[in-house]
Scaffold this motif. Structure first.
Motif, PDB file in Angstrom:
ATOM      1  N   PHE A   1      85.704  55.946 -16.572  1.00 48.30           N
ATOM      2  CA  PHE A   1      87.345  55.744 -16.811  1.00 48.30           C
ATOM      3  C   PHE A   1      87.573  54.341 -16.369  1.00 48.30           C
ATOM      4  CE2 PHE A   1      91.773  56.404 -15.603  1.00 48.30           C
ATOM      5  CZ  PHE A   1      92.292  56.486 -16.806  1.00 48.30           C
ATOM      6  N   TYR A   2      87.171  54.011 -15.383  1.00 49.62           N
ATOM      7  CA  TYR A   2      87.455  52.574 -14.591  1.00 49.62           C
ATOM      8  C   TYR A   2      87.170  51.755 -15.809  1.00 49.62           C
ATOM      9  CZ  TYR A   2      88.124  54.944 -10.084  1.00 49.62           C
ATOM     10  OH  TYR A   2      88.800  55.719  -9.215  1.00 49.62           O
ATOM     11  N   GLN A   3      86.150  51.816 -16.555  1.00 54.14           N
ATOM     12  CA  GLN A   3      85.760  50.655 -17.454  1.00 54.14           C
ATOM     13  C   GLN A   3      86.806  50.857 -18.601  1.00 54.14           C
ATOM     14  OE1 GLN A   3      82.176  51.660 -19.598  1.00 54.14           O
ATOM     15  NE2 GLN A   3      82.518  49.921 -21.293  1.00 54.14           N
ATOM     16  N   VAL A   4      87.518  51.703 -18.794  1.00 55.88           N
ATOM     17  CA  VAL A   4      88.876  51.708 -19.815  1.00 55.88           C
ATOM     18  C   VAL A   4      89.797  50.958 -19.257  1.00 55.88           C
ATOM     19  CG1 VAL A   4      90.358  53.039 -21.057  1.00 55.88           C
ATOM     20  CG2 VAL A   4      87.815  53.808 -20.902  1.00 55.88           C
ATOM     21  N   VAL A   5      90.112  51.503 -17.829  1.00 54.07           N
ATOM     22  CA  VAL A   5      91.394  50.809 -17.107  1.00 54.07           C
ATOM     23  C   VAL A   5      90.991  49.295 -17.124  1.00 54.07           C
ATOM     24  CG1 VAL A   5      92.479  50.750 -14.871  1.00 54.07           C
ATOM     25  CG2 VAL A   5      91.791  52.867 -16.007  1.00 54.07           C
ATOM     26  N   ASP A   6      89.851  48.756 -16.666  1.00 47.13           N
ATOM     27  CA  ASP A   6      89.550  47.127 -16.645  1.00 47.13           C
ATOM     28  C   ASP A   6      89.716  46.538 -18.008  1.00 47.13           C
ATOM     29  OD1 ASP A   6      89.164  47.247 -13.945  1.00 47.13           O
ATOM     30  OD2 ASP A   6      87.052  46.813 -13.760  1.00 47.13           O
ATOM     31  N   TYR A   7      89.135  47.149 -18.842  1.00 45.45           N
ATOM     32  CA  TYR A   7      89.061  46.628 -20.223  1.00 45.45           C
ATOM     33  C   TYR A   7      90.602  46.399 -20.688  1.00 45.45           C
ATOM     34  CZ  TYR A   7      87.791  45.651 -24.993  1.00 45.45           C
ATOM     35  OH  TYR A   7      87.290  44.779 -26.268  1.00 45.45           O
ATOM     36  N   LEU A   8      91.518  47.427 -20.393  1.00 46.20           N
ATOM     37  CA  LEU A   8      92.843  47.340 -20.991  1.00 46.20           C
ATOM     38  C   LEU A   8      93.598  46.322 -20.355  1.00 46.20           C
ATOM     39  CD1 LEU A   8      93.825  50.977 -21.361  1.00 46.20           C
ATOM     40  CD2 LEU A   8      93.047  49.719 -23.092  1.00 46.20           C
ATOM     41  N   SER A   9      93.267  45.932 -18.959  1.00 45.86           N
ATOM     42  CA  SER A   9      93.779  44.965 -18.075  1.00 45.86           C
ATOM     43  C   SER A   9      93.826  43.753 -18.622  1.00 45.86           C
ATOM     44  CB  SER A   9      93.506  45.224 -16.803  1.00 45.86           C
ATOM     45  OG  SER A   9      92.253  45.017 -16.416  1.00 45.86           O
ATOM     46  N   GLN A  10      92.656  43.572 -19.309  1.00 47.79           N
ATOM     47  CA  GLN A  10      92.015  42.403 -19.789  1.00 47.79           C
ATOM     48  C   GLN A  10      92.673  41.744 -21.083  1.00 47.79           C
ATOM     49  OE1 GLN A  10      88.001  42.042 -19.147  1.00 47.79           O
ATOM     50  NE2 GLN A  10      87.974  42.751 -17.000  1.00 47.79           N
ATOM     51  N   THR A  11      93.287  42.760 -21.694  1.00 44.63           N
ATOM     52  CA  THR A  11      93.712  42.588 -23.344  1.00 44.63           C
ATOM     53  C   THR A  11      94.867  41.681 -23.260  1.00 44.63           C
ATOM     54  OG1 THR A  11      94.986  44.489 -23.122  1.00 44.63           O
ATOM     55  CG2 THR A  11      92.702  44.816 -23.993  1.00 44.63           C
ATOM     56  N   GLU A  12      95.350  40.920 -24.409  1.00 37.96           N
ATOM     57  CA  GLU A  12      96.547  39.949 -24.452  1.00 37.96           C
ATOM     58  C   GLU A  12      97.567  41.032 -25.067  1.00 37.96           C
ATOM     59  OE1 GLU A  12      96.566  36.796 -23.655  1.00 37.96           O
ATOM     60  OE2 GLU A  12      94.227  36.586 -23.450  1.00 37.96           O
ATOM     61  N   ASN A  13      98.786  40.441 -24.805  1.00 34.25           N
ATOM     62  CA  ASN A  13      99.912  41.234 -24.929  1.00 34.25           C
ATOM     63  C   ASN A  13      99.878  41.297 -26.633  1.00 34.25           C
ATOM     64  OD1 ASN A  13     101.115  41.362 -22.417  1.00 34.25           O
ATOM     65  ND2 ASN A  13     102.123  39.514 -22.580  1.00 34.25           N
ATOM     66  N   ASN A  14     100.221  42.595 -27.032  1.00 32.88           N
ATOM     67  CA  ASN A  14     100.389  42.945 -28.364  1.00 32.88           C
ATOM     68  C   ASN A  14      98.854  42.980 -29.199  1.00 32.88           C
ATOM     69  OD1 ASN A  14     103.210  43.469 -28.235  1.00 32.88           O
ATOM     70  ND2 ASN A  14     103.261  41.154 -28.405  1.00 32.88           N
ATOM     71  N   GLN A  15      97.762  42.944 -28.242  1.00 36.46           N
ATOM     72  CA  GLN A  15      96.427  42.909 -28.918  1.00 36.46           C
ATOM     73  C   GLN A  15      96.165  44.303 -29.216  1.00 36.46           C
ATOM     74  OE1 GLN A  15      93.552  41.102 -26.521  1.00 36.46           O
ATOM     75  NE2 GLN A  15      91.753  42.337 -27.339  1.00 36.46           N
ATOM     76  N   SER A  16      95.679  44.522 -30.189  1.00 42.85           N
ATOM     77  CA  SER A  16      95.460  45.816 -30.907  1.00 42.85           C
ATOM     78  C   SER A  16      93.821  46.207 -30.435  1.00 42.85           C
ATOM     79  CB  SER A  16      95.173  46.022 -32.450  1.00 42.85           C
ATOM     80  OG  SER A  16      94.803  47.316 -32.782  1.00 42.85           O
ATOM     81  N   ILE A  17      93.387  47.311 -29.964  1.00 43.87           N
ATOM     82  CA  ILE A  17      92.025  47.786 -29.585  1.00 43.87           C
ATOM     83  C   ILE A  17      91.661  48.909 -30.398  1.00 43.87           C
ATOM     84  CG2 ILE A  17      92.267  47.118 -27.216  1.00 43.87           C
ATOM     85  CD1 ILE A  17      92.568  50.003 -26.571  1.00 43.87           C
TER      86      ILE A  17
END
Length: 503
Positions: free
Chosen positions: A310-326
């Protein structure tokens, strides 16, 4: 209501600790009675008596300070003046060698008794029969033996009924490698962000750790414990840990240079276990709910990268740009369901983090982690606890280790942990009581005056010398280590309180 709720679990914790102490002292008591020793008192706790009764010349009592206990045995000379063991009642009857006798009957001389008055007899209590080396060793060791027997009995209960643990506790695979960790700086009493040691060494999520510093590991708790208690150093004195891993079927060894974290300065390398988790709860009006994710779905990939924790998901989301789709891939309904990918745009929200408020990018779900019912072999469970205690004690005495006395837990810390496990569940409480009993058995057998191992050490020295040790030496040694023991208890209690109620 909340206060009563917490107090109930504290009461359960105190009962569990008190029962552990009772079993330890019961071992001494039954061994002393079987060997025919004189017993003056059986006390659970120290200090002033709360209540008690006397039966067959033995005083049974519950004392005010619940963090210990003792059996008063006046024939163990090295313990003579510490626990009131010379409070002899000359009118009491006691068992000795299976026979009823009075204090007046011991080494008495009829002619002298006729000449002495009652006051002189009270001022000069008669010496007790001496006990053998075997008596001393058996009585001293049986407290630890009874703790181990209790640990084995509780382990059998856990083996029969099983108990739930997170699958992350049982794995040896890495699920999370931190980009940065907080290095503790004692000069300014705070941390500074530095590159994670595991990240710097090239450890990857999905790697399987098979050895730490050359020793095989059983699970992730074992891995973390060996890192924390590690003693390896470079030639320049820097901290070092060797990890042997398997990656893509090949064995590889990594040299990692740990940092120390927090005011307790414990070694860390910045890793977490591989964990299986599911969507446990969806937040209303958030991307996950709006796009159709459901409770029970298992996240498996994010933008094509396998999810290991789960921490991997949290870290990955924190590095996304504003309005960036995943691209967020899940198995619908759980581990055996079909995979489906959703396009989500994380939103930034302010959330409480302790006493502060931080901003994070979220998709709107809380995880539910997978648990497994395990049925541990009783001997294996006890051996694991013995091994953990060995690592802790050897780390404590090694100058190359970062384990310190302040990292230990005293009675306050133990009661706090017991109450926490009681809240989790009865089986988890039993698991921790096994841990406490094994620890208590090992600690009491250390060759330190005041402890059972100290009495065994003195008895062995007397046996080798062929004559008793000087009483003055025994009493001074005992009093010195009593003072050291209580100083240690106050010291670790201070840090226990800091952990429970951080200032």
């Amino acid at each position: 209501m909340s206060i009563l709720y917490d107090f109930a679990f504290i009461f359960v914790a105190l009962f569990a600790l008190g029962f552990t102490i009772f079993i330890h002292e019961l071992g001494h008591f039954l061994a002393a009675r079987q060997r025919g020793l004189v017993i003056l008192r059986f006390s659970i706790g120290f200090g002033p008596k709360l209540f008690g009764w006397t039966r067959n010349g033995v005083e049974y009592r519950l004392s005010a300070i619940p963090f210990g206990g003792y059996v008063a045995l006046p024939q163990l000379a090295d313990m003579g003046r510490l626990e009131g063991r010379r409070e002899l009642d000359e009118n009491s009857n006691h068992e000795e060698d299976g026979k009823n006798f009075k204090w007046d009957d011991v080494d008495s001389d009829d002619d002298e008794e006729e000449d002495e008055d009652e006051e002189e007899k009270e001022a000069k209590p008669k010496p007790l029969p001496k006990i053998s080396y075997t008596d001393k060793m058996l009585v001293s060791v049986m407290g630890a033996v009874f703790n181990m027997l209790l640990a084995f009995a509780l382990s059998c209960v856990l083996y029969f009924f099983g108990y739930d643990v997170s699958d992350a506790q049982l794995t040896t695979k890495v699920g999370y490698v931190a980009d940065t960790v907080e290095r503790w700086n004692p000069l300014v009493s705070e941390g500074e962000e530095v590159t994670g040691p595991a990240k710097k060494a090239g450890l990857l999520a999905g790697d399987e750790i098979i050895r730490v510093d050359g020793s095989p590991v059983e699970n992730f708790m074992d891995i973390q414990n060996r890192i924390v208690t590690g003693k390896e150093q470079t030639a320049q004195g820097s901290r070092l840990v060797y990890l042997t891993i398997i990656r893509n079927g090949q064995e590889k060894e990594l040299e990692i240079y740990p940092e120390v974290f927090g005011p307790e300065e414990m070694r860390i390398i910045g890793i977490g276990p591989k964990e299986t988790f599911f969507i446990g709860e969806l937040s209303p009006d958030m991307p996950a709910e709006k796009m159709g994710l459901e409770v029970g779905d298992q996240p498996v990939a994010i933008d094509g990268n396998t999810i290991h924790s789960f921490y991997q998901v949290v870290d990955y989301l924190s590095q996304t740009e504003n309005n960036q789709s995943i691209a967020f891939t899940v198995r619908k309904g759980g581990e055996k369901g079909p995979e489906k990918t959703y396009d989500l745009i994380p939103v930034e929200k302010e959330i409480a983090d302790g006493t502060s408020v931080i901003s994070r990018k979220l998709i709107g779900f809380t995880p539910k982690f997978k648990t497994i019912t395990t049925y541990p072999n009783p001997l294996t469970l006890i051996y694991s606890r013995v091994k953990d205690m060995y690592l802790t004690l050897t780390g404590l005495v090694s100058p190359a280790s970062d384990v310190k006395l302040r990292n230990m837990s005293g009675p306050v810390g133990i009661v706090n942990h017991l109450s926490v496990f009681a809240k989790i569940g009865f089986k988890k409480l039993l698991w921790f009581v096994v841990f406490i009993n094994v620890n208590l058995a090992i600690l009491n057998l250390l060759p330190i005056p005041v402890l059972d191992g100290g009495h065994m050490l003195f008895a062995t020295i007397e046996k080798l010398r062929g004559q008793p040790l000087p009483l003055a030496f025994l009493e001074r040694a005992q009093m010195l280590f009593v003072a050291l023991l209580f100083s240690f208890m106050l010291y670790v209690t201070f840090f226990d309180v800091q952990r429970i109620l951080p200032f």
